[in-house]
Design a protein around this motif. Sequence first.
Motif, PDB file in Angstrom:
ATOM      1  N   UNK A  69       0.876  -1.170   0.000  1.00 52.06           N
ATOM      2  CA  UNK A  69       0.000   0.000   0.000  1.00 52.06           C
ATOM      3  C   UNK A  69       0.910   1.217   0.000  1.00 52.06           C
ATOM      4  N   UNK A  70       0.829   1.971  -1.086  1.00 49.56           N
ATOM      5  CA  UNK A  70       1.694   3.153  -1.197  1.00 49.56           C
ATOM      6  C   UNK A  70       0.932   4.232  -1.933  1.00 49.56           C
ATOM      7  N   UNK A  71       0.852   5.434  -1.309  1.00 45.24           N
ATOM      8  CA  UNK A  71       0.138   6.557  -1.923  1.00 45.24           C
ATOM      9  C   UNK A  71      -1.265   6.151  -2.384  1.00 45.24           C
ATOM     10  N   UNK A 164      -4.178  -8.149  -8.019  1.00 46.70           N
ATOM     11  CA  UNK A 164      -5.228  -7.127  -8.069  1.00 46.70           C
ATOM     12  C   UNK A 164      -4.620  -5.808  -7.597  1.00 46.70           C
ATOM     13  N   UNK A 165      -4.852  -4.743  -8.365  1.00 43.92           N
ATOM     14  CA  UNK A 165      -4.407  -3.399  -7.986  1.00 43.92           C
ATOM     15  C   UNK A 165      -5.631  -2.496  -7.962  1.00 43.92           C
ATOM     16  N   UNK A 166      -5.808  -1.732  -6.886  1.00 45.95           N
ATOM     17  CA  UNK A 166      -6.970  -0.830  -6.866  1.00 45.95           C
ATOM     18  C   UNK A 166      -6.671   0.438  -6.077  1.00 45.95           C
ATOM     19  N   UNK A 167      -7.425   1.488  -6.400  1.00 49.72           N
ATOM     20  CA  UNK A 167      -7.358   2.757  -5.659  1.00 49.72           C
ATOM     21  C   UNK A 167      -8.780   3.090  -5.219  1.00 49.72           C
ATOM     22  N   UNK A 168      -9.077   3.071  -3.906  1.00 48.45           N
ATOM     23  CA  UNK A 168     -10.435   3.409  -3.455  1.00 48.45           C
ATOM     24  C   UNK A 168     -10.861   4.784  -3.983  1.00 48.45           C
ATOM     25  N   UNK A 169     -12.111   4.888  -4.395  1.00 44.15           N
ATOM     26  CA  UNK A 169     -12.628   6.110  -5.009  1.00 44.15           C
ATOM     27  C   UNK A 169     -12.763   7.226  -3.973  1.00 44.15           C
ATOM     28  N   UNK A 170     -12.028   8.331  -4.175  1.00 46.38           N
ATOM     29  CA  UNK A 170     -12.034   9.427  -3.198  1.00 46.38           C
ATOM     30  C   UNK A 170     -13.339  10.213  -3.185  1.00 46.38           C
ATOM     31  N   UNK A 173     -14.873   7.557  -0.513  1.00 46.41           N
ATOM     32  CA  UNK A 173     -14.098   7.508   0.741  1.00 46.41           C
ATOM     33  C   UNK A 173     -13.361   8.843   0.882  1.00 46.41           C
ATOM     34  N   UNK A 174     -13.925   9.740   1.676  1.00 50.77           N
ATOM     35  CA  UNK A 174     -13.380  11.103   1.774  1.00 50.77           C
ATOM     36  C   UNK A 174     -12.162  11.161   2.709  1.00 50.77           C
ATOM     37  N   UNK A 175     -11.108  11.855   2.270  1.00 52.77           N
ATOM     38  CA  UNK A 175      -9.910  12.099   3.103  1.00 52.77           C
ATOM     39  C   UNK A 175      -9.402  10.835   3.801  1.00 52.77           C
ATOM     40  N   UNK A 176      -9.402   9.736   3.087  1.00 52.45           N
ATOM     41  CA  UNK A 176      -9.040   8.481   3.757  1.00 52.45           C
ATOM     42  C   UNK A 176      -7.530   8.254   3.762  1.00 52.45           C
ATOM     43  N   UNK A 177      -7.095   7.443   4.736  1.00 55.46           N
ATOM     44  CA  UNK A 177      -5.711   6.952   4.675  1.00 55.46           C
ATOM     45  C   UNK A 177      -5.647   5.604   5.374  1.00 55.46           C
ATOM     46  N   UNK A 178      -4.871   4.701   4.792  1.00 56.59           N
ATOM     47  CA  UNK A 178      -4.683   3.380   5.401  1.00 56.59           C
ATOM     48  C   UNK A 178      -3.734   3.515   6.579  1.00 56.59           C
ATOM     49  N   UNK A 179      -4.132   2.982   7.716  1.00 55.53           N
ATOM     50  CA  UNK A 179      -3.248   2.951   8.891  1.00 55.53           C
ATOM     51  C   UNK A 179      -2.589   1.574   8.955  1.00 55.53           C
ATOM     52  N   UNK A 180      -1.270   1.582   8.972  1.00 55.49           N
ATOM     53  CA  UNK A 180      -0.547   0.309   8.961  1.00 55.49           C
ATOM     54  C   UNK A 180      -0.915  -0.581  10.142  1.00 55.49           C
ATOM     55  N   UNK A 181      -1.198   0.049  11.311  1.00 58.11           N
ATOM     56  CA  UNK A 181      -1.514  -0.760  12.505  1.00 58.11           C
ATOM     57  C   UNK A 181      -2.728  -1.656  12.248  1.00 58.11           C
TER      58      UNK A 181
END
Length: 620
Positions: A69-71, A164-170, A173-181
């Motif tokens: 998961x990057x950018x 599979x490669x995907x980018x969640x639709x902004x 999903x508003x102002x989202x970010x994946x938290x590694x934890x």
Amino acid sequence: MAQDSQYTEDNIRSLDWKEHIRLRPGMYIGKLGDGSSADDGIYILLKEVIDNCIDEFVMGAGKTIEISIKDKVVKVRDYGRGIPLGKVVDVVSKMNTGGKYDSRAFKKSVGLNGVGTKAVNALSSFFEVQSSRDNQIKTAQFSSGNLESEVGPEETSKRKGTKVTFIPDETIFKNYKYRNEYVERMLKNYVYLNPGLTIVFNGEKFHSENGLKDLLEDNNNVEDMLYPVIHLKGEDIEVAITHSKTQYSEEYHSFVNGQHTTHGGTHQAAFREAIVKTIRDFYGKSYDASDIRKSIISAISIKVMEPVFESQTKTKLGSTDMGGDFPTVRTYINDFVGKYLDNYLHKNAETAEKLQRKIMMAEKERKELSGIRKLARDRAKKASLHNKKLRDCRVHLSDMKNDRRLESALFITEGDSASGSITKSRDVNTQAVFSLKGKPLNSYGMSKKIVYENEEFNLLQAALNIEESIEDLRYNNIIIATDADVDGMHIRLLLITFFLQFFPELIKENHLYILQTPLFRVRNKKETIYCYSDEERQNAINKLSGKPEITRFKGLGEISPDEFRHFIGDDIRLEPIMLDKAMSIEELLSFYMGKNTPDRQKFIINNLKVEVDLIEDKVV
């Protein structure tokens, strides 16, 4: 008189699969969220893709899954058999298409509804699936579920499998970010349930040899455990059990076919019942069920043929049958625990002795508390009729059929002005407010008795409905909303101490958060920007150019209800409180709240972040 509106065939519109998912995402992935909570939609998207890789591993195809998961770009690659090339597009874009309807191939699979990857596809601004098998590769690209391009099949030297490669639709999903934890916790659960599987996430490897035993030991400090983990395995069942020295309530991690059933279900209920029955039979005493289960930390995983879940996100098992020639879920679990836990206790006298002492202490404490509990309950009942501390909302976590139950939140605030601002600007459907009258009591080292004797704690416990178990928790998110000054920090610490001391599983299960509120408002006549750090303030000044007006907020009470609406609505920023497993809860509390003042002073000085006085910047 108004003209009758015409109701004809033209009024009836059939949505295609993509439109339906995009219009009603909650039906498919629970809540949307921004990634600050472990059950937010972006993690469900990831999970749906990984579930397919896990099913391949279970079928004996592919021992490694690679995830990056990057950018905001998510990539998931397995080394399974690869989707049949002629069906690559259908599998990710046609409802009720998949390989899991043939029960012989996927007898105990998770993704039985054929919806998972279709939902990911529909809710992603970019989605690409690539399958390689038999030295050939096929790639299909989509945008919001619409097929954009299709390449292949063509010759390849790549190893077989699916990527599979995907980018969640902004826009969804508003102002989202994946938290590694949160991602790491999900991946750890996958490896605990699939010993021998390796998952590589952003270069870090996750692997487990001892299944659920590792789960309990990795999530708790071993020094907090009363006795070594009891680990029992059968053909379609695995359990792990210990008791905590420090926490009061029960803790269960339950799974069905590799699916984390965070809201339990028939298997978890049967497990709790089986533990009580087996222990009563072993000691030949009719101990109270609550005394036996008090402080238990445990996990159960079962495999069921064609499981029935109570919701699309599969967090609660509804099935009563195991499937095949097996009896009911309840009988199967009761028989297994009854036989193997009893055997273990007979062979391990030291564990059996410690367990019995723990049960007897729980019984003694319960009897001592019974009188004061009744008084406290009566007090809470009277208070709740005119409880000025709690301004409740309409939707609660226990409303299983309500789509917004996971948004339910309780803000814990200090003082009338902050409470007033939040109360006036909150969403009355999902956001409740509990007002403190100053600093709460430091509960470090105190017994549960204090929760009943201290009116504020008793009313907070009653508002959360966690006296018996956190299964009855009324709000999914408990949000500490205090000023970002020294007093506010102290109140945060005292509240965290209360939860750590008496309800640590609320923190372990990620229900506790700190509300982030802006430190500055930067505006000119055309635009207003709220800033949460000095860096954001500087960026805003540069963006607005000229000489914008800058306001420094010193406390929540200074922010008007109209402005507050922005900070607790769609753009809410929450900082989750997380436990460091390396330090036992006892050590943690004793360090921050105990009498070791010199050590603590040294720690604070070494970790102090100096906030620059911004008067010189002509803050208004």
